[in-house]
Design a protein around this motif. Structure first.
Motif, PDB file in Angstrom:
ATOM      1  N   SER A  21      29.409  71.627  -5.802  1.00  0.00           N
ATOM      2  CA  SER A  21      30.536  71.093  -6.588  1.00  0.00           C
ATOM      3  C   SER A  21      30.122  70.992  -8.040  1.00  0.00           C
ATOM      4  O   SER A  21      29.093  70.367  -8.357  1.00  0.00           O
ATOM      5  CB  SER A  21      30.933  69.706  -6.072  1.00  0.00           C
ATOM      6  OG  SER A  21      31.811  69.056  -6.965  1.00  0.00           O
ATOM      7  N   ARG A  54      34.308  80.552  -6.862  1.00  0.00           N
ATOM      8  CA  ARG A  54      35.018  79.342  -7.271  1.00  0.00           C
ATOM      9  C   ARG A  54      36.236  79.116  -6.381  1.00  0.00           C
ATOM     10  O   ARG A  54      37.061  80.007  -6.192  1.00  0.00           O
ATOM     11  CB  ARG A  54      35.491  79.441  -8.729  1.00  0.00           C
ATOM     12  CG  ARG A  54      34.453  79.063  -9.775  1.00  0.00           C
ATOM     13  CD  ARG A  54      33.450  80.151 -10.023  1.00  0.00           C
ATOM     14  NE  ARG A  54      32.684  79.929 -11.274  1.00  0.00           N
ATOM     15  CZ  ARG A  54      31.628  80.625 -11.597  1.00  0.00           C
ATOM     16  NH1 ARG A  54      31.197  81.605 -10.812  1.00  0.00           N
ATOM     17  NH2 ARG A  54      30.995  80.351 -12.740  1.00  0.00           N
ATOM     18  N   GLY A  55      36.358  77.889  -5.839  1.00  0.00           N
ATOM     19  CA  GLY A  55      37.530  77.480  -5.093  1.00  0.00           C
ATOM     20  C   GLY A  55      38.270  76.404  -5.852  1.00  0.00           C
ATOM     21  O   GLY A  55      37.859  75.987  -6.950  1.00  0.00           O
ATOM     22  N   ALA A  56      39.354  75.921  -5.275  1.00  0.00           N
ATOM     23  CA  ALA A  56      40.166  74.905  -5.961  1.00  0.00           C
ATOM     24  C   ALA A  56      39.405  73.599  -6.123  1.00  0.00           C
ATOM     25  O   ALA A  56      39.511  72.926  -7.165  1.00  0.00           O
ATOM     26  CB  ALA A  56      41.455  74.681  -5.175  1.00  0.00           C
ATOM     27  N   HIS A  57      38.637  73.191  -5.111  1.00  0.00           N
ATOM     28  CA  HIS A  57      37.956  71.900  -5.177  1.00  0.00           C
ATOM     29  C   HIS A  57      36.468  71.997  -4.851  1.00  0.00           C
ATOM     30  O   HIS A  57      35.800  70.974  -4.689  1.00  0.00           O
ATOM     31  CB  HIS A  57      38.619  70.906  -4.203  1.00  0.00           C
ATOM     32  CG  HIS A  57      40.082  70.700  -4.458  1.00  0.00           C
ATOM     33  ND1 HIS A  57      40.555  70.010  -5.557  1.00  0.00           N
ATOM     34  CD2 HIS A  57      41.172  71.113  -3.760  1.00  0.00           C
ATOM     35  CE1 HIS A  57      41.875  69.992  -5.526  1.00  0.00           C
ATOM     36  NE2 HIS A  57      42.277  70.660  -4.451  1.00  0.00           N
TER      37      HIS A  57
END
Length: 299
Positions: A21, A54-57
Motif C-alpha cells: 500500500s 496499481r489498483g484502486a486501494h
C-alpha cells in the motif's frame, strides 16, 4: 553511470512492497501518498521496469518487483547492521560475531551465559554459517572459522582442534566391531570438512574405495541423519559432543579415533582496530578456550 538507484527510492520501495500500500508506506515513512508514488515512479523509470500493478486501494508487486525485493531488503539490512556495528553508541555496546554452526552450537552456546554475566553491557549478535560464502554476507567484528583463517581476515587466534570418531545408533554401532567393518556401512560425509571419511580410513589403514558415502551439509544435519539410522557419522570432538549426545549416538568399534587436520580460528580484519566490545569478546573467548581444553594444536 551506475544503475544503482537512490537509497531513498529503495527504502520507499521496500516499505511499499512490504505493506502492499502506498498509503500505509506513506504513514510509516512520514511522507505523503503522492511523494511515495512519485519516488516509486522515479525508481521504475531508473530501472526501466514496472515494479507495481496499481489498483484502486492497493498495489501488487509485478514479477520484476517480486524478484527485486529480497535483494533490496537484504542490502538495506546489511547497511543498517554495519552502521550499528561501526558507529553505534549508547549504554549497550554491540558486537557482531559470525561462527561456524557446529562451534556455535557445541562450544559457544554453553558459555554465553557466563560471557553476559561478565560483560552485561555488551550486546552480542551471533550468526552462523558453514560455507565460505556465508562469511562474506553482512558485517561482523569477529569470525570463528574452520580451516584456512587467512582467507577471512589478517589477524587470527587458534581456538580448538578436533578428534574424529565414528558414531551411530546403538543398533548400527553394534555391527561395527573393528575399523574393517566400516567399509561395509553407509558413511555420512560432511562436504564442508576436508578431514572426512577418506582421511579417517587412510589413517586407520583401511581401503579408500569403494565407500558408501551419503552427503550432508553440516555435522548437525549428519547427526540428525545418523540418529534415524541412515549411517555412521564422524563425531568431531569436542565441538560435536553436545549434538552427538542429544542424538543418542554411540562410538563404533570401541576406541576408534583419528586426529583431524584442521582447527577453528577466531579471525578479525585488524586486531589493533577492534572496537571495545569485540576486544572484550575476544579476551573472554580465549580464556574460555583454555578452560575447556582449546588453544592447543589439533591432535
Amino acid at each position: 553511470m551506475s544503475r544503482v538507484p537512490s537509497l531513498n527510492w529503495l527504502r520507499v520501495f521496500e516499505v511499499a512492497a512490504r505493506t502492499e500500500s502506498f498509503a500505509r508506506a506513506a504513514e510509516e515513512l512520514n511522507l505523503s501518498s503522492a511523494a511515495v508514488s512519485q519516488q516509486i515512479r522515479a525508481l521504475e523509470d531508473r530501472l526501466g521496469a514496472q515494479l507495481f500493478e496499481r489498483g484502486a486501494h492497493s498495489v501488487t508487486l509485478t514479477d520484476p518487483g517480486r524478484s527485486y525485493l529480497p535483494t533490496v531488503q537484504q542490502s538495506l539490512g546489511l547497511l543498517e547492521e554495519a552502521t550499528t556495528g561501526i558507529f553505534g553508541s549508547g549504554a549497550e555496546q554491540p558486537v557482531f560475531v559470525r561462527s561456524v554452526l557446529l562451534f556455535a552450537h557445541g562450544i559457544l552456546a554453553g558459555g554465553l551465559k557466563r560471557f553476559h554475566a561478565v560483560h552485561p553491557r555488551v550486546r552480542l549478535t551471533l550468526n552462523t554459517g558453514n560455507a565460505a560464502s556465508d562469511f562474506d554476507a553482512g558485517y561482523s567484528d569477529l569470525q570463528i572459522v574452520f580451516g584456512t583463517p587467512g582467507q577471512f581476515g589478517r589477524d587470527y587466534d587458534p581456538l580448538l582442534g578436533e578428534t574424529l570418531q565414528p558414531v551411530a545408533t546403538p543398533a548400527l554401532a553394534a555391527q561395527i566391531a573393528s575399523p574393517g567393518d566400516l567399509g561395509a556401512a553407509p558413511l555420512i560425509e560432511v562436504a564442508t570438512h576436508r578431514s572426512g571419511w577418506r582421511h579417517v580410513m587412510h589413517e586407520l589403514g583401511q581401503p579408500l574405495a569403494p565407500l558408501k558415502l551419503i552427503h550432508a551439509d553440516s555435522t548437525v544435519m549428519a547427526a540428525a541423519m545418523a540418529a534415524q539410522g541412515a549411517g555412521v557419522m564422524l563425531a568431531r570432538a569436542p565441538a560435536s559432543d553436545l549434538v552427538v549426545r542429544q542424538s543418542g549416538l554411540v562410538p563404533c568399534g570401541g576406541d576408534i579415533a583419528v586426529s583431524g587436520t584442521d582447527r577453528y580460528f577466531l579471525v578479525c580484519a585488524d586486531r589493533n582496530a577492534m572496537r571495545p566490545a569485540a576486544r572484550a569478546f575476544r579476551s573472554w573467548l580465549l580464556d574460555y578456550m583454555k578452560e575447556i581444553g582449546g588453544t592447543r594444536p589439533a591432535g
